[in-house]
Design a protein around this motif. Sequence first.
Motif, mmCIF file in Angstrom:
data_model
loop_
_atom_site.group_PDB
_atom_site.id
_atom_site.type_symbol
_atom_site.label_atom_id
_atom_site.label_comp_id
_atom_site.label_asym_id
_atom_site.label_seq_id
_atom_site.Cartn_x
_atom_site.Cartn_y
_atom_site.Cartn_z
ATOM 1 N N CYS A 68 54.068 42.519 -22.296
ATOM 2 C CA CYS A 68 54.142 41.152 -21.789
ATOM 3 C C CYS A 68 54.184 41.212 -20.274
ATOM 4 N N TYR A 69 53.293 40.476 -19.643
ATOM 5 C CA TYR A 69 53.212 40.500 -18.180
ATOM 6 C C TYR A 69 53.108 39.065 -17.662
ATOM 7 N N CYS A 85 50.903 43.146 -12.013
ATOM 8 C CA CYS A 85 50.277 43.046 -13.336
ATOM 9 C C CYS A 85 48.961 43.816 -13.379
ATOM 10 N N GLU A 104 49.891 47.507 -13.725
ATOM 11 C CA GLU A 104 50.307 47.823 -15.092
ATOM 12 C C GLU A 104 49.119 47.818 -16.051
ATOM 13 N N SER A 116 50.147 37.253 -21.929
ATOM 14 C CA SER A 116 50.646 36.515 -20.769
ATOM 15 C C SER A 116 50.407 35.025 -21.021
ATOM 16 N N ARG A 151 58.809 41.002 -17.553
ATOM 17 C CA ARG A 151 57.896 42.102 -17.877
ATOM 18 C C ARG A 151 58.570 42.990 -18.931
ATOM 19 N N SER A 152 57.967 43.046 -20.117
ATOM 20 C CA SER A 152 58.570 43.724 -21.261
ATOM 21 C C SER A 152 57.495 44.410 -22.083
ATOM 22 N N THR A 153 57.925 45.425 -22.837
ATOM 23 C CA THR A 153 57.000 46.128 -23.719
ATOM 24 C C THR A 153 57.684 46.382 -25.055
ATOM 25 N N ALA A 194 56.327 47.689 -13.089
ATOM 26 C CA ALA A 194 54.887 47.837 -13.323
ATOM 27 C C ALA A 194 54.426 49.260 -13.026
ATOM 28 N N HIS A 233 55.508 52.617 -15.459
ATOM 29 C CA HIS A 233 55.962 52.183 -16.785
ATOM 30 C C HIS A 233 55.227 52.894 -17.917
#
Length: 156
Positions: free
Chosen positions: A37-38, A46, A49, A71, A121-123, A141, A144
């Motif tokens: 998620c960006y 972004c 990343e 996004s 910002r999550s993954t 970013a 990561h």
Amino acid sequence: MTRLEAGAAAPAWTLPDAEGNQVSLSDFAGRKLILFCYPAAMTPGCTTEACDFRDNLGVLQAAGYALVGISPDAPEKLAEFTEKESLTYPLVSDEDKSVLTAYGAYGEKSLYGKTVVGVIRSTFVIDEEGKIELARYNVKATGHVASLAKALGVAA
């Protein structure tokens, strides 16, 4: 605010990609998925990343992972971002931020010392059964993807 943890069921979603095609979490059933998620396409962090994921996609795919970026950008902007940066994986549009919210990736965050509301910002790594394997919030970013690959035992 919701925070997903390992073992939780990944919230289901169906969202349009850059071409307007519907992409769903269920499309990846039986496969491992990295969902990142960006905040906004074509911004410096972004782009860093997204390009880092692009450059390491082969390694991630060889280890059995599919990849999707999400996004609040409109599909048209995602199409422009995909073309400009030669991205080779799907980006999906969550314009109403409902999926980002369900994943705990939208809400209050600190930005330059101020509290603001926006995309965090999550993954998320989602296993073959649709369960959260790994959830990382407030990621940086830069670096990561290497950090994530290390956590997954994948050489990036």
